[in-house]
Design a protein around this motif. Structure first.
Motif, PDB file in Angstrom:
ATOM      1  N   ILE A  30       1.345  18.808  12.921  1.00 39.55           N
ATOM      2  CA  ILE A  30       1.972  20.057  13.354  1.00 39.55           C
ATOM      3  C   ILE A  30       1.636  20.351  14.806  1.00 39.55           C
ATOM      4  O   ILE A  30       2.496  20.785  15.593  1.00 39.55           O
ATOM      5  CB  ILE A  30       1.532  21.225  12.442  1.00 39.55           C
ATOM      6  N   GLU A  31       0.388  20.097  15.186  1.00 43.13           N
ATOM      7  CA  GLU A  31      -0.032  20.333  16.569  1.00 43.13           C
ATOM      8  C   GLU A  31       0.700  19.391  17.526  1.00 43.13           C
ATOM      9  O   GLU A  31       1.129  19.802  18.614  1.00 43.13           O
ATOM     10  CB  GLU A  31      -1.543  20.132  16.690  1.00 43.13           C
ATOM     11  N   GLU A  32       0.859  18.131  17.117  1.00 45.91           N
ATOM     12  CA  GLU A  32       1.595  17.181  17.948  1.00 45.91           C
ATOM     13  C   GLU A  32       3.050  17.600  18.106  1.00 45.91           C
ATOM     14  O   GLU A  32       3.621  17.541  19.204  1.00 45.91           O
ATOM     15  CB  GLU A  32       1.522  15.781  17.331  1.00 45.91           C
ATOM     16  N   LEU A  33       3.667  18.051  17.001  1.00 52.31           N
ATOM     17  CA  LEU A  33       5.056  18.505  17.056  1.00 52.31           C
ATOM     18  C   LEU A  33       5.185  19.728  17.959  1.00 52.31           C
ATOM     19  O   LEU A  33       6.131  19.839  18.750  1.00 52.31           O
ATOM     20  CB  LEU A  33       5.545  18.834  15.645  1.00 52.31           C
ATOM     21  N   ARG A  34       4.218  20.631  17.880  1.00 53.13           N
ATOM     22  CA  ARG A  34       4.238  21.836  18.722  1.00 53.13           C
ATOM     23  C   ARG A  34       4.160  21.465  20.201  1.00 53.13           C
ATOM     24  O   ARG A  34       4.869  22.030  21.039  1.00 53.13           O
ATOM     25  CB  ARG A  34       3.085  22.751  18.337  1.00 53.13           C
ATOM     26  N   GLN A  35       3.291  20.515  20.519  1.00 58.27           N
ATOM     27  CA  GLN A  35       3.156  20.088  21.910  1.00 58.27           C
ATOM     28  C   GLN A  35       4.420  19.432  22.431  1.00 58.27           C
ATOM     29  O   GLN A  35       4.828  19.664  23.577  1.00 58.27           O
ATOM     30  CB  GLN A  35       1.967  19.136  22.044  1.00 58.27           C
ATOM     31  N   ARG A  36       5.069  18.636  21.605  1.00 57.73           N
ATOM     32  CA  ARG A  36       6.297  17.971  22.038  1.00 57.73           C
ATOM     33  C   ARG A  36       7.423  18.986  22.239  1.00 57.73           C
ATOM     34  O   ARG A  36       8.215  18.868  23.172  1.00 57.73           O
ATOM     35  CB  ARG A  36       6.701  16.901  21.031  1.00 57.73           C
ATOM     36  N   ILE A  37       7.517  19.973  21.353  1.00 57.16           N
ATOM     37  CA  ILE A  37       8.507  21.041  21.520  1.00 57.16           C
ATOM     38  C   ILE A  37       8.216  21.841  22.788  1.00 57.16           C
ATOM     39  O   ILE A  37       9.126  22.229  23.531  1.00 57.16           O
ATOM     40  CB  ILE A  37       8.531  21.954  20.279  1.00 57.16           C
ATOM     41  N   ILE A  43      10.973  21.113  30.070  1.00 59.02           N
ATOM     42  CA  ILE A  43      11.941  20.192  30.674  1.00 59.02           C
ATOM     43  C   ILE A  43      13.317  20.844  30.743  1.00 59.02           C
ATOM     44  O   ILE A  43      14.002  20.800  31.773  1.00 59.02           O
ATOM     45  CB  ILE A  43      11.995  18.875  29.879  1.00 59.02           C
ATOM     46  N   ILE A  44      13.741  21.480  29.632  1.00 65.05           N
ATOM     47  CA  ILE A  44      15.050  22.151  29.606  1.00 65.05           C
ATOM     48  C   ILE A  44      15.071  23.320  30.579  1.00 65.05           C
ATOM     49  O   ILE A  44      16.069  23.547  31.284  1.00 65.05           O
ATOM     50  CB  ILE A  44      15.388  22.604  28.180  1.00 65.05           C
ATOM     51  N   LEU A  45      13.964  24.065  30.665  1.00 69.29           N
ATOM     52  CA  LEU A  45      13.883  25.187  31.603  1.00 69.29           C
ATOM     53  C   LEU A  45      13.977  24.694  33.045  1.00 69.29           C
ATOM     54  O   LEU A  45      14.666  25.298  33.878  1.00 69.29           O
ATOM     55  CB  LEU A  45      12.578  25.954  31.384  1.00 69.29           C
ATOM     56  N   PHE A  46      13.298  23.587  33.338  1.00 66.92           N
ATOM     57  CA  PHE A  46      13.337  23.013  34.685  1.00 66.92           C
ATOM     58  C   PHE A  46      14.754  22.552  35.044  1.00 66.92           C
ATOM     59  O   PHE A  46      15.254  22.837  36.145  1.00 66.92           O
ATOM     60  CB  PHE A  46      12.356  21.837  34.766  1.00 66.92           C
ATOM     61  N   LEU A  47      15.420  21.871  34.118  1.00 65.57           N
ATOM     62  CA  LEU A  47      16.786  21.413  34.360  1.00 65.57           C
ATOM     63  C   LEU A  47      17.756  22.587  34.479  1.00 65.57           C
ATOM     64  O   LEU A  47      18.707  22.544  35.264  1.00 65.57           O
ATOM     65  CB  LEU A  47      17.228  20.477  33.232  1.00 65.57           C
ATOM     66  N   THR A  48      17.511  23.650  33.712  1.00 65.78           N
ATOM     67  CA  THR A  48      18.341  24.850  33.803  1.00 65.78           C
ATOM     68  C   THR A  48      18.226  25.502  35.177  1.00 65.78           C
ATOM     69  O   THR A  48      19.227  25.926  35.765  1.00 65.78           O
ATOM     70  CB  THR A  48      17.956  25.856  32.706  1.00 65.78           C
ATOM     71  N   ILE A 100      15.670  13.437  22.281  1.00 67.03           N
ATOM     72  CA  ILE A 100      15.721  12.229  21.453  1.00 67.03           C
ATOM     73  C   ILE A 100      14.451  11.409  21.642  1.00 67.03           C
ATOM     74  O   ILE A 100      13.874  10.882  20.675  1.00 67.03           O
ATOM     75  CB  ILE A 100      16.957  11.384  21.809  1.00 67.03           C
ATOM     76  N   GLY A 101      13.981  11.308  22.893  1.00 69.58           N
ATOM     77  CA  GLY A 101      12.753  10.555  23.164  1.00 69.58           C
ATOM     78  C   GLY A 101      11.544  11.163  22.493  1.00 69.58           C
ATOM     79  O   GLY A 101      10.715  10.446  21.909  1.00 69.58           O
ATOM     80  N   GLN A 102      11.421  12.487  22.552  1.00 66.93           N
ATOM     81  CA  GLN A 102      10.297  13.152  21.898  1.00 66.93           C
ATOM     82  C   GLN A 102      10.357  12.987  20.388  1.00 66.93           C
ATOM     83  O   GLN A 102       9.325  12.792  19.728  1.00 66.93           O
ATOM     84  CB  GLN A 102      10.293  14.648  22.261  1.00 66.93           C
TER      85      GLN A 102
END
Length: 251
Positions: A30-37, A43-48, A100-102
């Motif tokens: 769960i912690e790994e999934l949280r970090q990837r999210i 990344i999405i915020l930066f691209l936005t 997809i990579g994450q």
């Protein structure tokens, strides 16, 4: 003979310890999934933010499919809100490969070699098909729909369109077409799970023609028959392509 048994037992216990050391508890997953999210969010915020700095260029790209139309805004902040939406969906679109990579990095450690050979191509294929759906919508569906409405009201009504409503119209077409292009992926998954075979998919082609026509009418936000026909034909082509690919995989 007893010594051999002891050695085997010790090897077995050593393997168990080695496996247990590499198995992560549920909380760490769960912690790994949280970090990837969390990483994907930034990344999405930066691209936005990057898209927002040059959003006028994106607006011009969105206006290309239609000519001889003047856009207006109904309220002072309408265009600003529209540009924020455009920037966000652009960041989401270009951030999808990172998503997809994450997802792959999270799933790969728990997959067998056989599952890796199935999941990896499907995820990559899904991303490629979604991109093809956006291109098909931009170069085929959107111009067909807009030209239909322009020609229908020609010499009767002057075309002045709200940019926000125009963008929402395009957005619905983009994502509905992108989702429709996922049909082969769904077919392959159903076939690999032995739920439906390729022969069964091909045997119901008459019903598929009817269903594709209904889906084309439901997914397109416009009421013009040309756009619905184009999407229905694309769905038919995708469906028979998915059945053909599944037949080759199962052969």
């Amino acid at each position: 003979m007893n010594s051999k048994i002891i050695v085997k037992n010790s090897d077995f216990s050593f393997n168990n310890n080695l496996t247990s050391n590499y198995e992560l508890p549920f909380s760490e997953h769960i912690e790994e999934l949280r970090q990837r999210i969390f990483h994907l969010f930034w990344i999405i915020l930066f691209l936005t933010c990057i898209a927002f700095f040059d959003v006028k260029f994106l607006v011009k790209i969105l206006e290309l499919p239609v000519n001889d139309v003047k856009f207006f805004q109904l309220s002072p902040g309408e265009y600003f809100i529209s540009t924020v939406k455009i920037s966000f969906y652009t960041g989401l679109l270009f951030g999808s490969p990172f998503a997809i990579g994450q997802l792959l990095l999270f799933l790969l450690p728990g997959l067998t070699e056989k599952e890796k050979k199935i999941i990896l191509p499907l995820l990559i294929g899904s991303l490629i098909l979604f991109g093809l759906g956006l291109l098909f919508s931009y170069y085929a569906l959107i111009p067909a729909a807009l030209n239909f409405f322009l020609n229908y009201s020609d010499q009767v009504i002057e075309p002045f369109w709200s940019f926000n409503q125009y963008f929402e119209f395009i957005l619905v077409l983009f994502y509905s077409t992108g989702l429709a292009f996922q049909i082969p992926i769904v077919q392959i998954l159903l076939g690999l799970l032995n739920i439906v075979s390729a022969k069964q998919m091909l045997s119901v082609w008459r019903y598929i023609i009817l269903v594709s026509t209904i889906i084309g009418a439901v997914l397109t936000p416009s009421t013009d028959p040309l756009t619905q026909l184009l999407l229905a034909l694309a769905i038919l082509l995708l469906y028979f392509s998915g059945a053909g690919i599944l037949f080759l995989i199962k052969k």
